[in-house]
Design an enzyme around this catalytic site. Sequence first.
Site, short mmCIF file in Angstrom:
data_model
loop_
_atom_site.label_atom_id
_atom_site.label_comp_id
_atom_site.label_asym_id
_atom_site.label_seq_id
_atom_site.Cartn_x
_atom_site.Cartn_y
_atom_site.Cartn_z
N HIS A 196 0.82 -1.21 0.00
CA HIS A 196 0.00 0.00 0.00
C HIS A 196 0.86 1.26 0.00
CE1 HIS A 196 -3.83 2.05 0.77
NE2 HIS A 196 -3.14 2.85 1.56
N TYR B 108 4.29 0.60 -3.11
CA TYR B 108 4.04 0.30 -4.52
C TYR B 108 5.10 -0.67 -5.07
CZ TYR B 108 0.77 4.19 -4.30
OH TYR B 108 -0.27 5.01 -3.96
N HIS C 114 -10.37 2.71 -0.92
CA HIS C 114 -10.50 2.29 0.48
C HIS C 114 -11.28 0.98 0.49
CE1 HIS C 114 -10.10 4.19 4.69
NE2 HIS C 114 -8.93 3.99 4.16
N ASN C 115 -10.77 0.03 -0.30
CA ASN C 115 -11.50 -1.20 -0.56
C ASN C 115 -11.57 -2.14 0.62
OD1 ASN C 115 -11.50 -0.15 -3.14
ND2 ASN C 115 -9.75 -1.37 -3.82
N HIS C 116 -10.43 -2.49 1.15
CA HIS C 116 -10.41 -3.50 2.21
C HIS C 116 -11.21 -3.03 3.43
CE1 HIS C 116 -7.20 -4.97 -0.39
NE2 HIS C 116 -7.18 -6.11 0.28
N ASP D 32 -5.71 14.64 1.15
CA ASP D 32 -4.65 14.65 0.13
C ASP D 32 -4.73 15.92 -0.71
OD1 ASP D 32 -3.21 12.35 0.62
OD2 ASP D 32 -4.54 11.08 -0.57
#
Lengths: 233, 731
Positions: free
Chosen positions: B49, B52, B95-97, B117
């Site tokens: 995360h 990369y 913010h998938n998980h 951000d």
Amino acid sequence: MTAAIVTFPGSNRERDMVMALTRAFGKAPALVWHRDTELPKVDLIVIPGGFAYGDYLRAGAMAAQSPIMRAVADRAQQGVLVLGVCNGFQVLTEARLLPGALMRNAGLKFVCREVHLRVERADTPFTQGYRKGEIFKCPVAHHDGNYFADSETLARIEGEGQVAFRYCSPQGDLGAAFTPNGSINDIAGVYNDKGNVLGLMPHPEDATEKLLGGLGGAPLFAGLAEALAGAPA
Amino acid sequence: MSEITPPITPSVVAEHGLSTEEYAKILEILGRAPNRTELGVFSVMWSEHCSYKSSKKWLKTLPTSAPWVICGPGENAGVIDIGEGLACIFKMESHNHPSFIEPYQGAATGVGGILRDVFTMGARPIANMNALRFGSPDNAKTKHLVAGVVAGIGGYGNCVGVPTVGGECNFHASYDGNILVNAMTVGIAATDKIFYSAAAGIGNPVVYVGSKTGRDGIHGATMASAEFNADSEEKRPTVQVGDPFTEKLLIEACLELMATDCIVAIQDMGAAGLTSSSFEMASKGGMGVELDLDQVPARESGMTAYEFLLSESQERMLMVLKPGSEDVARAIFDKWELDFAVIGHLTDSGRMVIKMKGAVEADLPIDPLALASPEYDRPWEKTPTQGTIDPASVPHSGGILATLQTLLATPDLASKRWIWEQYDHLVMGDTVIRPGGDAALVRVRDTKRALAMTTDCTPRYCLADPVMGGRQAVAETWRNICAVGARPLAITDNMNFGNPTNPRIMGQFVGAIEGIREACLALDYPVVSGNVSLYNETAGSAILPTPAIGGVGLMDDYTKAVGVAWRDGDSLVLLGATKGHLGQSIYLREIAGREDGAPPPVDLALERITGELVRELVAGGHVSACHDISDGGLLVALAEMALAANIGADIMNKAGDVPLHAWAFGEDQGRYIVAASRANTVLELAAKRGIPANLIGRTGGILLTLKGERVLLDDLRESHEGWLPDYMAVA
């Protein structure tokens, strides 16, 4: 004519209100921070939309206790015009400057959509830009806009002409299908007993430009400007 | 060290998501064994995360520059010049998980993170978008996830007062165990007031502002870098909890401070919190940093150094201030009732030294850790190509308009009003084009300019052919932006894929990047920011490859923009060639029950000139409405225009040699429908550029008609609007 917008931590539609007032009044309103205890001398006080104090506890509950609200109550008592929109309406009911309360929407979800409103009377400084019974389009954006008043209060505000706007169909018909939040008697906005304090859930300030949602809210501000035109600058 | 820590055993290393090789590298860098706090720092900094490590090699191949790019990837967000001394700052992030584990907070904090951000760089956020992918509607969990994610996005965005103006939402069984929540924020800053994260000035104070630090979200970044398994529910404590009210105050306080001259560098505390932000700032500036954790505002007592460093508590920022400006800054944060603490200072040691209660808790060299993080060239396999499906081989039965009505009520094509009415899409008073059309259009305050924005990806195309799918995702954003009349300027990419250690999945990633690269080059449409989310797999089953693209374009005069609602009495012109491509189409999946074939090819040169034609038509006032043709093909696009206008149309059959159902529902790319009072002008201008253009109908009435078939708009509307509310209403 002069106006002030009272802002709290969490207010977020004051920019929209500044644009609408500036357009109608020809000059920008003053912005007053919640910690201030004094208001400038103005003809119109506006409590804008947003989530004052995060709407924690209950929408508008904490803002109603903030120092500036005592000054707002004093001015309202003196007859100065006070307008509360959305969260501002919630604050004014929590501060007991307006009757009734705003509960969670009947659908339990936040709702942002265009609605139609029927003008119940056109003889107040807030609505003199409309005709009685006129229908206009304007957006709502809220989670707690379900207006409620006990039967005694409801009978009084209905009897005394304190209902300002009702949700309706584009043709002016009333009914649950046209009310986005379950409000009792389809009430979208109310006056205090003297008619100088108005609260409403919809956002007329977001309907004051032809290309951005139309001009449905513009007569409210134009009417205010006209009503206050004689007032000292 | 202040505490007795257990020894670092291979199992402790594995729990931290580090490989044996990576641990050996740590030993080499430090020249000793790390303590547990230091190991924790390595684990988050070297997580997929944050580092990369699997994707870096390929991301470097993307085009990132253009004359209007002020800052490309590498900072908190990308920055482009939009004229009049203004810059647009934007990024999309996943913010998938967390959203799968705890949908409301996962989605809410996704919005909070992407907002930070953007305003970290000095921009006032003016719009949010989101790209959502859920599992099959038949999956028992899907409804709960849709309800929670939508409420979370709304709950956060509505409270901070930034309009959520658009997005996309698909359903597919491949997302049953891994939903995708990609959030995008667009902001505006003055070009001479952009803030970066590189620390500078030995001795300068390092300041912490915002919320207090608690124990939430510890190891969120590590969790987001692994597959799910049966125990994933137990990871709920790694999900952060958001407070949009504090975020709103933080936006206002930071923008107020940015108007002064106090800030040297600023960085939000996102994934891996204090660790990542302080490391990145020091590393970018070639500095050392010393932090005293006793000064960090804490929400609970008894927190360890490990917890302070790895907490992902939300709504926090780290800044380096100019010396002597602490009082000015503190007064602003006092006004907004936010914590403000000087927690350390910059040094010239090149090391990060963390102290707590007088003891050194961590002492790490910054450059080796941040810059020498692993980079892998993972093995990959090219995705085998599939044959093109002959449209004549796909049978059709029944009426075309009846099929249209069926398609409009399928999950991917049904109206998403149920979702976007839960988002305040109007606050700030600048939303010119609202959700439900092509790109959203948001005015730049006090100017005639407006920003067009859209998010797009067609994952089923990407599965069948990642290169073509990558191209198509970029091209579709381009098309949506052109359709309102704006000039596409740049994109942000949010790469959502499965486990990169599987060569098949890695091949999907490599292919999609290649497709994106080709499209960006051909369209002069660079990538300025992005995010990678890998390991979207559960029990070995991966999501469809989903490179979601967020595009931003500029409209010089917002009063000239057009939407999808046509006017009564308009002529309808179809721009672009229709060959009836049915492979991977919604028609093929929903009506024929097949998910196969090659996806429709994207001709980038033609794409470019067609987009330019559309912009010319809009700018010249030649068209009253425009809509690009995407999922579901020509008739679906026509129906969407008719429903938006509440005006029908008589459609002429111009199928020629193409079977009628393939003409109606094929998904050939690079096409638009425009509505014009004078069709000849449109046809002439198209001919001048050599673009196929055909008169295909005329608007009016309350029906759609085609070849003797007819359907009432009201019936179409009921099907189109009904599916999602009906689905969500059933308990």
